[in-house]
Motif scaffolding. Structure first.
Motif, PDB file in Angstrom:
ATOM      1  N   LEU A  91      -0.214   9.651  -6.162  1.00  0.00           N
ATOM      2  CA  LEU A  91       1.196  10.010  -6.027  1.00  0.00           C
ATOM      3  C   LEU A  91       1.434  11.451  -6.480  1.00  0.00           C
ATOM      4  CD1 LEU A  91       2.870   6.696  -7.230  1.00  0.00           C
ATOM      5  CD2 LEU A  91       2.860   7.615  -4.900  1.00  0.00           C
ATOM      6  N   LYS A  94       0.517  14.028  -3.920  1.00  0.00           N
ATOM      7  CA  LYS A  94       1.398  14.200  -2.760  1.00  0.00           C
ATOM      8  C   LYS A  94       2.424  15.314  -2.962  1.00  0.00           C
ATOM      9  CE  LYS A  94      -0.885  11.056  -0.858  1.00  0.00           C
ATOM     10  NZ  LYS A  94      -1.992  11.526   0.014  1.00  0.00           N
ATOM     11  N   PRO A 305       7.959   2.854  -7.142  1.00  0.00           N
ATOM     12  CA  PRO A 305       7.190   4.091  -7.357  1.00  0.00           C
ATOM     13  C   PRO A 305       8.059   5.337  -7.498  1.00  0.00           C
ATOM     14  CG  PRO A 305       6.195   2.772  -5.617  1.00  0.00           C
ATOM     15  CD  PRO A 305       7.511   2.144  -5.932  1.00  0.00           C
ATOM     16  N   MET A 309       8.398   7.741 -10.733  1.00  0.00           N
ATOM     17  CA  MET A 309       7.961   9.129 -10.681  1.00  0.00           C
ATOM     18  C   MET A 309       9.094  10.082 -11.075  1.00  0.00           C
ATOM     19  SD  MET A 309       4.803   8.880 -10.055  1.00  0.00           S
ATOM     20  CE  MET A 309       4.323  10.586  -9.761  1.00  0.00           C
ATOM     21  N   MET A 328       5.423  10.889  -1.144  1.00  0.00           N
ATOM     22  CA  MET A 328       5.118   9.735  -1.987  1.00  0.00           C
ATOM     23  C   MET A 328       5.563   8.443  -1.317  1.00  0.00           C
ATOM     24  SD  MET A 328       6.078  11.156  -5.814  1.00  0.00           S
ATOM     25  CE  MET A 328       5.258  12.608  -6.495  1.00  0.00           C
ATOM     26  N   HIS A 331       3.086   7.611   1.341  1.00  0.00           N
ATOM     27  CA  HIS A 331       1.821   7.143   0.775  1.00  0.00           C
ATOM     28  C   HIS A 331       1.894   5.671   0.391  1.00  0.00           C
ATOM     29  CE1 HIS A 331      -1.917   7.156  -1.527  1.00  0.00           C
ATOM     30  NE2 HIS A 331      -1.245   6.559  -2.503  1.00  0.00           N
ATOM     31  N   THR A 332       2.955   5.278  -0.294  1.00  0.00           N
ATOM     32  CA  THR A 332       3.075   3.884  -0.722  1.00  0.00           C
ATOM     33  C   THR A 332       3.249   2.944   0.468  1.00  0.00           C
ATOM     34  OG1 THR A 332       5.459   4.196  -1.058  1.00  0.00           O
ATOM     35  CG2 THR A 332       4.019   4.492  -2.966  1.00  0.00           C
TER      36      THR A 332
END
Length: 377
Positions: A91, A94, A305, A309, A328, A331-332
């Motif tokens: 994360l 990214k 997430p 973050m 991010m 990505h998740t």
């Protein structure tokens, strides 16, 4: 060392502090129960680590400007093993402002990558091929510890080039070297680590470093002596799940290089490493109340997430950019858990007592208000 000199044509290993760890590891290997693969792979790894060290030292010496490179306020993700350091590192990666340590460059650091060719550097393909060979021998490795060659990696590969690293212990499970690691001063390994980062960023691929390894929590004094402005992120997770997971991971790695049954030692030693990690964190915090540390629960990171973050960035007086949020989120969404298979493990497989472990880590669980993820078998 002679083999590494022959391989590279170089002979300056830099500061001699690494001798102690190299001697300790080689001496401990005399009692290792390596199979034929281990007898070939472990010496090759030793020589490879020494060869990269030779190249790093040579590059830094022949390019004096490397010593002027500044490593400013790096993110350093630490915590007990299997607590989500990998997810956190991906994360952080990214965020385009960040500069992770990539898997391929940790073991082949010279020449340093440049922005124009980093995406297709031939060392990436070489690393992929090497890992494919290992996974062909032991396919379970891809399930328990999958890591992209061009993605963030743990710092233990670099620290291993100073021979003060859990990398060697995780491959071989030799008690004498584990004892050495627990007692030695790790400062030289972090000074070498800094030199590697300076070399790597000197090619022009810069940004705030985002680093990770559970190894660091055991050596926060040495880490912060070298990186006094480090942004330390500590991952926390249910220790019962973590204990079973780390024992499964180490068993899988060890079984590649040894046919012996190490489970009893793994259960005893690696749960002790987990407990020492918790104690080391407590000791460091008590002695360094002014150091900013962000605590992140694994369950919070998985559940939300982006919110986690945002809170993390806020701890260090920073905020997420729109680019980072979008990357991010993508990505998740695109990397579902278990895409390489399900990592299955249980305390009972290693003779670990659930009640005894719960009692041992009770203070840790209460202090960080950790959610139980374990289920009764």
């Amino acid at each position: 060392m002679a083999a590494a000199v022959d391989q590279t044509g170089l002979d300056d290993f830099g500061p001699a502090d690494f001798h102690e760890g190299l001697q300790a590891f080689c001496a401990a290997l005399e009692g290792a129960q390596l199979n034929d693969i281990g007898m070939a792979a472990i010496p090759a790894n030793i020589v490879g680590s020494l060869a990269n060290r030779l190249r790093v030292v040579d590059w830094a010496r022949s390019h004096p400007q490397v010593s002027d490179e500044q490593i400013v306020a790096p993110f350093v993700v630490v915590g007990i093993f299997r607590a989500g350091t990998t997810l956190m590192s991906y994360l952080l990666e990214k965020d385009e402002r960040h500069r992770p340590l990539y898997g391929w460059e940790a073991q082949a650091s010279v020449p340093p990558p440049d922005p124009a060719s980093i995406a297709d550097d031939p060392r990436i393909a070489a690393t992929v091929a090497g890992r494919a060979m290992l996974e062909a021998v032991n396919p379970k490795i891809r399930v328990v510890q999958n890591e992209a060659a061009d993605g963030p990696t743990e710092c233990i590969t670099v620290l291993a080039q100073d021979f003060k690293s859990l990398f060697w212990e995780a491959l071989t499970n030799i008690p004498a070297y584990g004892t050495f690691l627990a007692r030695t001063d790790h400062r030289s390994a972090y000074e070498y680590h800094r030199t590697v980062l300076q070399v790597l960023q000197s090619g022009g691929v810069r940004g705030r470093w985002s680093l990770k390894s559970p190894h660091h929590v055991l050596n926060l004094d040495a880490l912060t002596a070298v990186y006094p402005d480090a942004r330390i992120v500590v991952m926390h997770r249910d220790p019962l799940v973590v204990a079973a997971s780390v024992c499964s991971l180490i068993t899988t790695l060890t079984s590649t290089f040894s046919d012996a049954d190490h489970r009893a030692y793994i259960a005893d030693h690696w749960t002790d490493v987990l407990h020492r990690s918790v104690e080391a964190l407590d000791t460091f915090r008590a002695a360094n109340p002014g150091v900013a540390i962000a605590d992140v629960r694994y369950t919070d990171l998985v559940a939300d997430p982006l919110a986690t973050m945002e809170q993390l960035y806020g701890t260090f007086g920073d905020s997420l950019s729109g680019q980072a949020v979008d990357a991010m989120r993508a990505h998740t969404a695109n990397r579902p858990k278990g895409q390489h298979g399900t990592h299955q493990y249980a305390l009972e497989e290693f003779g670990l007592d659930r009640a005894a472990l719960s009692e041992r880590f009770a203070d840790y669980v209460q202090r960080y208000q950790l959610v139980s993820e374990a289920t009764e078998e």
